[in-house]
Write an enzyme that holds these catalytic residues in place. Structure first.
Site, mmCIF file in Angstrom:
data_model
loop_
_atom_site.group_PDB
_atom_site.id
_atom_site.type_symbol
_atom_site.label_atom_id
_atom_site.label_comp_id
_atom_site.label_asym_id
_atom_site.label_seq_id
_atom_site.Cartn_x
_atom_site.Cartn_y
_atom_site.Cartn_z
ATOM 1 N N GLU A 45 -25.657 57.361 101.216
ATOM 2 C CA GLU A 45 -27.001 57.951 101.076
ATOM 3 C C GLU A 45 -26.966 58.944 100.010
ATOM 4 O O GLU A 45 -26.215 59.915 99.974
ATOM 5 C CB GLU A 45 -27.376 58.236 102.313
ATOM 6 C CG GLU A 45 -28.967 58.788 102.099
ATOM 7 C CD GLU A 45 -29.220 59.343 103.625
ATOM 8 O OE1 GLU A 45 -30.668 59.636 103.805
ATOM 9 O OE2 GLU A 45 -28.528 59.506 104.263
ATOM 10 N N LYS A 112 -36.305 54.301 101.862
ATOM 11 C CA LYS A 112 -35.953 54.714 103.163
ATOM 12 C C LYS A 112 -37.317 54.596 103.899
ATOM 13 O O LYS A 112 -38.153 55.541 103.565
ATOM 14 C CB LYS A 112 -35.052 56.206 103.153
ATOM 15 C CG LYS A 112 -34.664 56.320 104.730
ATOM 16 C CD LYS A 112 -33.837 57.770 104.842
ATOM 17 C CE LYS A 112 -33.349 58.105 105.700
ATOM 18 N NZ LYS A 112 -32.492 59.071 105.771
ATOM 19 N N CYS A 148 -29.391 55.191 106.541
ATOM 20 C CA CYS A 148 -29.075 56.401 107.680
ATOM 21 C C CYS A 148 -30.196 56.154 108.665
ATOM 22 O O CYS A 148 -29.889 55.305 109.669
ATOM 23 C CB CYS A 148 -29.244 57.732 106.874
ATOM 24 S SG CYS A 148 -27.943 58.738 107.887
ATOM 25 N N GLY A 285 -9.619 89.227 107.974
ATOM 26 C CA GLY A 285 -8.990 90.529 108.539
ATOM 27 C C GLY A 285 -8.500 90.087 109.899
ATOM 28 O O GLY A 285 -9.046 89.649 110.714
ATOM 29 N N GLY A 288 -4.772 90.438 115.583
ATOM 30 C CA GLY A 288 -3.951 90.347 116.646
ATOM 31 C C GLY A 288 -4.681 89.640 117.567
ATOM 32 O O GLY A 288 -4.024 88.926 118.607
ATOM 33 N N GLY A 289 -5.794 89.044 117.665
ATOM 34 C CA GLY A 289 -6.608 88.210 118.483
ATOM 35 C C GLY A 289 -6.676 86.804 118.224
ATOM 36 O O GLY A 289 -6.107 86.276 116.971
#
Length: 538
Positions: A45, A112, A148, A285, A288-289
């Site tokens: 589409e 359509k 669709c 950034g 540490g998580g």
């Protein structure tokens, strides 16, 4: 036995608005299809314009440019039939169209019939609905076209059958959410059963802003049997054969597991957002998580290590474990890594604001300053290099406002915006089965923003299993708080979570776009007012 008819399924990844580039992609696919012996090729589409073109569809020049490219594509259809999805303007009306081209000529056009106006769709804003079937002949068979949303209800397919169609072609730009492929199979089995027609379903692939199109084109025989399954999350030109009303000779691609599927969607969304917008790379950034770790892994898988830069900005509250785990992860991935401590900047801001804050206790203001210092550093690096900052907040945080405006929300693209925290853990563990890149400590340690001593997420939020269940029920299924409590969710946590969700709409309006992964994301399909006096019943 009838002579086999060979059809090429062009599962394309267009760029919205790049009409000339998309036309070249279609023409190149036509050449490959013709070389493979195909008598016909079908596209998704709106393959010419990309989907969704949004308000480009309100510009008259856009339709004139589309018409020029349709003419150029038509000239390339010598010896092959093409079913082309594109926007069309006729007699002042605008349509979502599929035009059948052969040997440079137009055979027929389908408009359509059913224009979706729900979830992420708003086609009634742009198009007029079609009214008639379109059936054409190729290789002694009669093909009907649906586009669709047409196939999600019986009427359009039945109209094609009544007009003489022996095979149903479905052109799609069906966006991904988890589990969508199985739903498409079921819907098309219903259409096949109702019409007794074999079906060929061609879907778009690629990332477009917050949407991801997963491809996964397929064919069903009239009895609903899956005869061909195309690849998911990648461009493809697949060849199928139609013989005596059944599909033959097609290869069946493996369908990915749930975690593999969602990870692939995130990877493709990142790759195409940066690629189509020509960003040279990404900056992340690290904390540490687990959120920043998963974001980094996805970015490297999508872009390559050479285009990704990780920055760690420790404060006095950053645990040594966070530094060690971050250093180990970037070592495993091979990305550029920099550490920029922010303690001096924190002291500078404390001095600047000392007079203003005199006599007031420390609170989240000081925590948010740390996050905003980090956001400022990341955006400075982005401005200087042209690389985009990928934010790392997840859906659970976006729902509850557990994020800092102009701090950890600062950036250009939110990779995990529609990923619940509980799913973050699942995806991290799945990624490690493909090669362990996320240190185990990051996955197993209790989540923390590390903005004050001994801070844990659960100091401010309900347990993530409970939180995510409440958000999913309220946001994705429109379940009332009263109903949630009745089926056993803790009343206090339901009230607290729903209150946080409604109170933080103003933050989400200022957040970067992010990849849609669920049935309802904070983006195109979430349209709640910021200013509202409505109160839920409990």
């Amino acid at each position: 036995m009838s002579t086999p008819l060979t059809i090429a399924v062009a599962q394309l990844n267009p760029v919205v608005g790049d009409l000339a580039g998309n036309a070249e992609r279609i023409i190149a696919a036509l050449a490959r299809a013709r070389a493979a012996g195909a008598a016909m090729m079908i596209t998704p589409e709106l393959a010419l314009s990309g989907y969704p073109p949004e308000d480009l569809l309100l510009r008259p020049d856009f339709y004139r440019a589309c018409a020029r490219e349709v003419g150029r594509i038509a000239a390339a259809t010598q010896g092959i039939t093409l079913v082309l999805g594109h926007p069309q303007e006729r007699a002042g009306q605008r349509f979502n169209a599929a035009t059948v081209l052969r040997d440079g000529a137009e055979l027929c056009v389908y408009h359509k019939l059913r224009l979706p106006n729900y979830d992420v769709f708003d086609e009634e804003r742009y198009f007029e609905a079609g009214r008639a079937a379109a059936v054409f002949e190729c290789g002694g068979r009669r093909f009907g076209i649906n586009i669709c949303a047409d196939v999600w209800e019986p009427a359009a397919a039945e109209l094609a059958r009544a007009a003489g169609a022996e095979v149903l072609l479905a052109l799609n730009a069906s966006p991904y959410h988890a589990g969508k492929l199985a739903t498409r199979h079921q819907v098309m089995r219903e259409r096949a059963a109702e019409t007794a027609l074999p079906v060929l379903y061609c879907n778009m692939v690629g990332g477009q802003d917050e949407l991801v199109f997963d491809g996964g084109s397929f064919a069903l025989d009239a009895d609903g049997a899956l005869a061909y399954q195309g690849t998911c999350f990648g461009e493809a030109l697949d060849i199928v054969e139609l013989t005596d009303g059944r599909w033959r000779g097609a290869q069946e691609a493996a369908v990915p597991t749930a975690e593999a599927e969602m990870y692939a969607a995130l990877r493709l969304g990142v790759a195409d957002y940066l690629g189509k917008n020509r960003f040279p790379g990404a900056i992340i950034g690290l904390s540490g998580g687990i959120d920043s770790a998963l974001t980094l892994a996805i970015a490297v898988d999508a872009l390559g290590a050479e285009r990704v830069r990780a920055v760690m900005m420790p404060s006095p509250y950053t645990a040594q474990m966070s530094l060690d785990d971050s250093r180990e992860m970037v070592r495993r991935l091979g990305v550029r890594y920099d550490e920029i401590p922010i303690a001096d900047a924190m002291e500078t801001f404390a001095g600047l604001l000392a007079g203003q804050f005199a006599g007031l206790p420390a609170d989240t203001t000081e925590e948010n300053l740390q996050s905003r210092i980090r956001g400022m550093i990341l955006m400075a690096l982005s401005n200087k290099t042209g690389a985009i900052v990928l934010t790392t907040g997840n859906k659970s945080e976006m729902a509850t406002g557990y994020a800092t405006l102009y701090g950890d929300m600062a950036g250009g693209f939110a990779v995990l915006k529609d990923v619940y925290k509980t799913l973050v853990f699942r995806l991290a563990r799945w990624r490690n089965t493909q090669g362990e890149v996320i240190p185990e400590n990051i996955i197993t340690r209790p989540p923390s923003a590390e903005l004050k001593p001994d801070q844990k997420d659960q100091d401010s939020l309900p347990p993530y299993e409970v939180l995510d269940a409440i958000i999913e029920a309220y946001m994705e299924r429109d379940e009332s708080p009263r109903a949630m409590i009745a089926r056993g969710l803790p009343a206090a946590e339901v009230r607290r979570t729903v209150t946080m969700l409604k109170r933080n709409e103003y933050k989400r309006r200022q957040a970067p776009v992010g990849i849609r992964l669920t049935r309802r994301a904070f983006g195109r399909d979430w349209r709640y007012p910021i200013t509202s006096g409505y109160q839920d019943e409990y």
